[in-house]
Write a protein that holds these residues in place. Structure first.
Motif, mmCIF file in Angstrom:
data_model
loop_
_atom_site.group_PDB
_atom_site.id
_atom_site.type_symbol
_atom_site.label_atom_id
_atom_site.label_comp_id
_atom_site.label_asym_id
_atom_site.label_seq_id
_atom_site.Cartn_x
_atom_site.Cartn_y
_atom_site.Cartn_z
ATOM 1 N N THR A 41 0.844 -1.188 0.000
ATOM 2 C CA THR A 41 0.000 0.000 0.000
ATOM 3 C C THR A 41 0.877 1.236 0.000
ATOM 4 O OG1 THR A 41 -1.856 1.117 1.099
ATOM 5 C CG2 THR A 41 -0.195 0.097 2.523
ATOM 6 N N VAL A 53 0.647 5.812 -0.002
ATOM 7 C CA VAL A 53 -0.193 6.977 0.253
ATOM 8 C C VAL A 53 -0.573 7.721 -1.022
ATOM 9 C CG1 VAL A 53 1.718 8.582 0.584
ATOM 10 C CG2 VAL A 53 -0.450 8.992 1.790
ATOM 11 N N ASN A 84 -2.702 7.693 4.694
ATOM 12 C CA ASN A 84 -3.190 6.517 3.968
ATOM 13 C C ASN A 84 -4.377 5.913 4.705
ATOM 14 O OD1 ASN A 84 -3.537 4.251 2.398
ATOM 15 N ND2 ASN A 84 -1.380 3.670 2.380
ATOM 16 N N ASN A 129 -4.904 7.075 -2.385
ATOM 17 C CA ASN A 129 -4.104 5.981 -1.836
ATOM 18 C C ASN A 129 -4.149 4.807 -2.799
ATOM 19 O OD1 ASN A 129 -5.719 6.710 1.307
ATOM 20 N ND2 ASN A 129 -3.894 7.659 0.485
#
Length: 668
Positions: A406, A408, A415, A652
């Protein structure tokens, strides 16, 4: 033009870095030690010695045309009955003299593009060389090949140009025809050209792939797996017949296996009346030789002789009904591919009845596909396929890998995405048996509600779901649809109660999307709420979006509104449901089940990764290579994040990749 290896952007030849993403166009990274200053034209890493160059297989053949043809024909030479272009392009195979071979090697080496890595084989007293093959290094791997440029320019043409007009040598045409039909058994063509009476074809290098004979003779190879390979050869025979390349199946050294032990060919051999490889060919042969005695036209009896040679050279005993089948083939009682496939199916039923394997009999899918008319021109069969059934075998999991990441993004300050991966692999391996059981839970949530809102909601949803399935998913089978729905409702309730306790209201109420995948061996279930998505990629079907977004635009489409009108609304992308803002009566999660019956790449994606058709546009460069076991999934998901930041970056970005490999269930 130089094609960037990272983002596939087209750059001028003078560029040293990609104009779009900044990737170096003159140096590459070693996959072994990560040294990043290796010239793109280097074969090996100067630091660790790993071979990291772009290597292909070159086939070099000589043809005689024009007046020389008529002279040779009058002297008794036979014309090549392989793939032909216009009448003026009909070719005769001509022996490669030692001087011609030396000249060809020098010609390849003199090109700035390709460097010959192997010593070309020499002519012997007993064999006349009609073409030679060897590995070549592509010294300009980012430069689009001339044949790729020609084919790209012809994609919109209604009529395929002639050989002369297109610049494509006849030897390349079967590869192009079969590649356009998606036959992965045939090595993809990379480049081809004709220089005078010399034809050069550059294809994928499969010289290091496993030989079918080697695996055929292993004690752990079951009888049913051998039957499956025979069935694949029978199918491939029908595929190769329209392009006159059935001889490709008659050379044992040409029969290879890919990483999943699926039958593949190292190269194509064009049929001729005076030259063909034989079932007794040497494993390391690099040449095609011609016989002084013309052969009879090929029939499927030739397949029987190949199978007999495989049994003989592997020293395996032919079993029961296979002996009878080979005998019937030899005397002509089996005359068509359909009859041969039917006999193989009968044998598989017999083996199952005897308890020799756990596989069900080979069955056929009812599918409607176009047939290939007989034609002299390979161009006439492009985009057409033989009307053949597909073998449907019970499959079992052979590997299950995953990776998640993942980011931002480039515009957000925090995030709100969150994900969870929980995988359990149980493996039992014995000398003649291998069983792999996979149990995977993959959850991705895209939170909403601002700082300390969306982050909490997505985190709470993931951990609530994880805890539920830790307690309720114990048996070696998928949870029921009711159980999966109950888990989603509990996650919704956890966020809803948090909103109530915190006295949040209106836009201040936090929530999250959800996409969740559950895998048990070759069975899978997906549940989702909102616009986070699940994609599925297979080699046969390409990229598919499994889930349908819960948003206003899609709701209108289901009501019969045209897509262009539905998405012209200012609120088209507004979610119609999410976890948390309201009680469970306001959500209706979609739950569906599917089977993993071929090698599959699955991708869970938040909208920061899927927006603007990013995956639909770039799946062939950033997802399809990840189907191969040798490609690192961690690097793959990182590359996806980088790609999304280059083209989206407004939100995100989160992705979870799952690679599930399967194989026929051949264990006893």
């Amino acid at each position: 033009m130089l094609i960037c290896p990272q983002c596939k952007f087209e750059n001028p030849n003078s560029n040293k870095f990609c104009q779009n993403c900044g990737t170096s166009l003159t140096h590459k990274v070693c996959p072994e030690c990560s040294t990043d200053d290796i010239p793109v034209n280097a074969l090996r890493c100067h630091n660790c010695g790993t071979e990291c160059g772009t290597v292909f297989w070159a086939i070099i053949a000589q043809e005689t045309t024009g007046e020389a043809l008529r002279v040779e024909a009058n002297q008794g030479d036979k014309p090549d009955v392989g793939v032909q272009g216009d009448e003026e392009a009909i070719s005769f195979s001509s022996p490669l003299s030692p001087s011609s071979q030396i000249a060809l090697g020098s010609y390849l080496d003199s090109q700035e593009r390709y460097q010959l890595l192997d010593t070309l084989p020499a002519q012997t007293e007993t064999a006349t060389i009609t073409d030679v093959g060897g590995r070549v290094l592509d010294c300009q791997p980012y430069q689009i090949s001339p044949i790729a440029a020609i084919l790209a320019s012809q994609q919109s043409d209604l009529v395929t140009p002639s050989v002369e007009a297109s610049g494509i040598p006849p030897l390349a045409k079967p590869y192009i025809a079969l590649q356009s039909q998606g036959h992965r058994e045939i090595p993809p063509i990379h480049d081809a050209w004709q220089q005078g009476n010399m034809q050069v074809v550059i294809i994928e290098d499969r010289s290091h792939w496993q030989h079918l004979l080697d695996v055929w003779q292993e004690e752990t190879t079951s009888s049913l797996k051998i039957l499956h390979w025979c069935y694949q050869m029978a199918q491939l025979w029908a595929v190769l017949e329209p392009v006159n390349c059935r001889q490709s199946l008659l050379d044992l050294s040409n029969l290879r296996l890919d990483e999943d032990q699926t039958l593949a060919l190292q190269r194509l051999y064009v049929e001729s009346s005076n030259s063909q490889p034989t079932a007794e060919s040497s494993k390391d042969a690099q040449v095609q030789t011609s016989s002084a005695i013309p052969e009879e036209p090929l029939t499927i009896q030739a397949l029987g002789r190949v199978w007999q040679a495989l049994f003989r050279q592997s020293q395996r005993t032919q079993f029961g009904s296979v002996v009878q089948m080979l005998g019937d083939l030899d005397v002509g009682k089996i005359q068509t591919i359909a009859q041969l496939r039917s006999r193989l199916e009968e044998i598989s039923v017999e083996i199952e009845a005897l308890g020799s394997a756990t596989l069900p009999p080979i069955k056929e899918k009812n599918s409607t596909v176009p047939t290939i008319p007989q034609s002299d021109e390979p161009e006439d069969i492009i985009s057409k396929m033989d009307d053949m059934p597909t073998v449907v075998l019970a499959m079992q999991l052979s590997s299950l890998e995953d990776a998640g990441c993942t980011d931002v993004g480039r515009q957000r300050h925090h995030n709100e995405d969150y994900f969870g991966i929980e995988t359990k692999i149980h493996k039992l391996e014995l000398p003649k048996s291998r069983v792999l059981q996979g149990h995977g839970l993959y959850i991705l949530c895209d939170g909403m509600g601002g700082h300390a809102g969306g982050e909490i909601a997505s985190n709470l949803a993931v951990n609530t779901l994880r805890q539920y399935f830790q307690e309720h998913w114990i048996a070696s089978q998928l949870p029921t649809e009711d159980s999966i729905r109950e888990a989603v409702y509990l996650a919704n309730e956890a966020i809803y109660e948090f909103n109530q306790q915190d006295a949040r209201s209106g836009v201040g109420r936090m929530g999250t999307t959800l996409v969740m995948l559950l895998i048990q061996d070759t069975q899978a279930a997906v549940a989702h709420v909102g616009d986070s998505r699940l994609y599925r990629l297979t080699r046969k079907r390409g990229l598919e979006q499994v889930t349908v977004d819960h948003e206003v635009g899609q709701r209108e489409i289901t009501r019969g509104v045209e897509a262009s009108i539905a998405y012209a609304r200012p609120d088209a992308y507004q979610l119609t449901q999410a976890l948390g803002p309201r009680d469970q009566n306001s959500i209706n999660p979609d739950v569906s089940f599917f089977e993993i019956n071929e090698d599959t790449l699955l991708l869970l994606a938040s909208d920061g990764l899927s927006d603007n058709d990013l995956l639909e546009t770039h799946w062939q460069t950033h997802l399809e290579p990840l189907l191969s076991s040798g490609v690192n999934l961690e690097r793959g998901v990182t590359d996806l994040i980088d790609l999304a930041n280059q083209h989206n970056g407004h939100d995100n970005i989160t992705g979870i990749l799952i690679r599930a490999k399967v194989r026929p269930n051949l264990e006893s």
